[in-house]
Design a protein around this motif. Structure first.
Motif: not given
Length: 387
Positions: A1-8, A125-128, A157-158, A382-387
């Motif tokens: 899985m590609k590493s992502r920068r995530i804001l929670v 600002q995040a794309p997803v 988006d989700v 995966r549901e968000c298209g990120l995995a």
């Protein structure tokens, strides 16, 4: 899985009690363990005065809340991974405003837990972007009747919901043209190693009463309150000789003495919840959880499942829980026991007492199969298209 920068985004410093902060930590630590860079964001806006866990009420000083959150995050490898934007105190705590702005501009994924973050363009600002409804039925009814809130959810988006059965459309809950995705609360399993021995008591931790959260669905008025439902079971200890039934609740007031007279062990939830480690050990030291659920979820069979109950299961403590329809997607009858009335509650409690070791093993197996943060959060991405 590609590493992502995530804001929670979520709520922790403002309400630094056990259930709330551990819920946030499971998302942050779980995503970090999957190899992602994570930052927690909380913003008070002009209304979210922080709750002081020692004083027991809201103040304009977030010192104690920040100390609790910082300590727990640091203990689990997340030191420096939060930004608390306090409009009330006119400061940004955790990281600097400049660091936060840089992170916001380069974030790959924005995950909004419970939708309490104020609507500020720099946060989106995040794309997803995804949002998680942790209070199903109440949320959907509010979204249906409030255009601003409906637009807020549509900014994502989700849209996920802990009301696992709601997306079927069979519950009668309005869905407001939102494609709700079912989600189970993630648990980092090794945070909750199995408690030693059979444990003590059938316990739960919660709030006795809540105002202004009742709703109406299809002409039915449905309550958010739990106190009325516990009143109907006040004589339960008399039907279970030798069983220790505990109510660890905030706001019981004079009701605590009445329930104690009826055989319940009553405690103030704040005494347990304000120390995050005491909260964890209280769950791990229980024999099992016994709890009722809000009528909104019981009557409509929303499928809601508590993140707190998920930690009981992870700790190898079975759960006797009022039925919200979760048996449609979770195995029941061994580590997890739904009940519909007092007779069902008595039978389920007796089943746990007959063999707590076996019930505890089944509980942990359910957590491993269904609530493991690795699986839950991989599915979310995966549901968000990120995995």
């Amino acid at each position: 899985m590609k590493s992502r920068r995530i804001l929670v985004a979520g709520f922790a410093v403002g309400f630094p009690l056990g259930g709330q902060v551990w819920m946030m930590l499971h998302y942050l630590a779980g995503l970090t363990r999957l190899g992602h860079e994570v930052l927690f964001l909380e913003d008070t806006s002009d209304w979210a005065y922080p709750f002081d866990p020692v004083l027991g009420y809201q103040t304009s000083d977030s010192t104690r809340g920040r100390a609790s959150v910082e300590a727990l995050f640091a203990h689990h490898g997340l030191a420096g991974r939060f930004a608390y934007v306090s409009q009330i105190e006119d400061r940004v705590f955790g990281i600097s405003r400049e660091e936060l702005d840089r992170y916001l501009a380069t974030t790959d994924f924005f995950l909004n837990i419970s939708g309490v973050l104020p609507l500020k363009e720099e946060y989106f600002q995040a794309p997803v972007k995804a949002i998680i409804d942790t209070d199903p039925v109440f949320t959907q009814v509010k979204v249906a009747g409030d255009q601003w809130l409906r637009d807020y959810y549509h900014r994502h988006d989700v849209c996920f919901t802990y009301g696992y059965n709601l997306p079927t459309g069979e519950t009668g809950v309005p869905l407001s043209d939102i494609d709700w995705k079912p989600l189970l609360p993630p648990v980092v399993l090794d945070f909750w190693p199995r408690g030693e021995g059979p444990g003590q008591g059938f316990t739960t931790i919660g709030t006795w009463e809540a105002r202004d959260r009742d709703v109406e669905v299809a002409g039915k008025k449905l309550s958010w309150k739990k106190n009325v439902k516990y009143e109907a079971m006040i004589d339960l200890p008399s039907r279970l000789p030798g069983a220790r039934l505990e109510l660890t609740m905030s706001g019981m007031k004079e009701n605590a003495a009445r329930f104690a007279d009826a055989g319940w062990q009553t405690r103030d939830a704040l005494e347990i919840s304000r120390d995050l480690e005491v909260y964890r050990q209280y769950i791990r030291g229980s024999m099992a959880e016994f709890t009722i659920a809000k009528d909104q979820n019981v009557v409509l069979k929303s499928g809601w499942f508590s993140d707190r109950t998920a930690t009981y299961l992870a700790a190898g403590r079975p759960a006797v829980v009022e039925d919200t329809g979760f048996g449609r997607y979770l195995p029941v009858g061994e580590g997890l026991f739904p009940f519909a009335d007092a007779d069902g509650a008595v039978a389920a409690i007796e089943a746990v007492r007959a063999d707590p070791g076996r019930a505890g093993q089944a509980a942990r197996a359910i957590a491993e199969a269904h609530f493991d943060s690795d699986c839950v959060l991989t599915g979310l991405l995966r549901e968000c298209g990120l995995a």
